[in-house]
Design an enzyme around this catalytic site. Sequence first.
Site, PDB file in Angstrom:
ATOM      1  N   CYS A 192       0.880  -1.168   0.000  1.00 27.25           N
ATOM      2  CA  CYS A 192       0.000   0.000   0.000  1.00 27.25           C
ATOM      3  C   CYS A 192       0.912   1.211   0.000  1.00 27.25           C
ATOM      4  O   CYS A 192       1.519   1.540   1.018  1.00 27.25           O
ATOM      5  CB  CYS A 192      -0.916   0.005   1.214  1.00 27.25           C
ATOM      6  SG  CYS A 192      -2.013   1.446   1.259  1.00 27.25           S
ATOM      7  N   CYS A 200      -0.668   4.480   2.308  1.00 29.18           N
ATOM      8  CA  CYS A 200      -0.792   4.409   3.767  1.00 29.18           C
ATOM      9  C   CYS A 200      -0.539   2.968   4.212  1.00 29.18           C
ATOM     10  O   CYS A 200       0.582   2.487   4.105  1.00 29.18           O
ATOM     11  CB  CYS A 200      -2.149   4.916   4.233  1.00 29.18           C
ATOM     12  SG  CYS A 200      -3.553   4.232   3.327  1.00 29.18           S
ATOM     13  N   SER A 201      -1.575   2.272   4.693  1.00 23.05           N
ATOM     14  CA  SER A 201      -1.375   0.877   5.100  1.00 23.05           C
ATOM     15  C   SER A 201      -2.701   0.123   5.020  1.00 23.05           C
ATOM     16  O   SER A 201      -3.104  -0.531   5.974  1.00 23.05           O
ATOM     17  CB  SER A 201      -0.814   0.794   6.525  1.00 23.05           C
ATOM     18  OG  SER A 201      -1.657   1.472   7.441  1.00 23.05           O
ATOM     19  N   CYS A 202      -3.380   0.221   3.877  1.00 25.30           N
ATOM     20  CA  CYS A 202      -4.645  -0.487   3.689  1.00 25.30           C
ATOM     21  C   CYS A 202      -4.381  -1.996   3.729  1.00 25.30           C
ATOM     22  O   CYS A 202      -3.512  -2.497   3.008  1.00 25.30           O
ATOM     23  CB  CYS A 202      -5.280  -0.081   2.358  1.00 25.30           C
ATOM     24  SG  CYS A 202      -5.747   1.668   2.298  1.00 25.30           S
TER      25      CYS A 202
END
Length: 220
Positions: A121, A124-126
Amino acid sequence: MSTHDHDHDHQHADGEHHHHHERGPESYYAARTKALESLFREKGLIGTDTVDRVIHFFDHEMGPFNGARVVAKAWTDAAFKERLLEDANKAIKELGLREGIEGENLKVVENTPSTHNVVCCTLCSCWPWPLLGLPPYWFKDPVFRARVVREPRAVLKDFGVELETAKKVAIWDSSAQVRFFVIPERPEGTEHFSEEQLAALVSTEAMQGLGLVSQPQPGA
């Protein structure tokens, strides 16, 4: 959503690879979490029962054991795998698994002898929480996010995965709109394994393309 194909290795400018999966950062975040928990309790913002409920939820309802179960089913049921690749959210409901928050709009991709899929990702940090639980620290690391797109084979090597030069690496960029999940290649010698035994071989890293499935031990 985007994919990138890479067919050659890249190296750091200093010729070194940095291992993002060592224990150090995990201990750091664990200490911070414990400190915050203690502070919140002291201020009366949360109680022990609240923390226990959250821990129980991630231990028994949401975690990588769900994703491993999906992988094992896909390995043993070709029709299910076809449905999973076509409509992941609909297929996982067949197993009694809930989509849950952060689990909407899942997309499943399959590793094959010619293609290895890696998920990241870049913004961000999906992360597919219902199938994989809490995201590991390396997935949120900005250095990892930048490198995996630029030099995926070097990052894979950091995680102990060395692919044949002829195998294509496909990068899948998760987002708030779609989260990706990998069906890794089934290891040889597991033809007689039950779904439970197969699931035990599958790691979080393998379901995001940063690892390979463990080979069964002799006599298993």
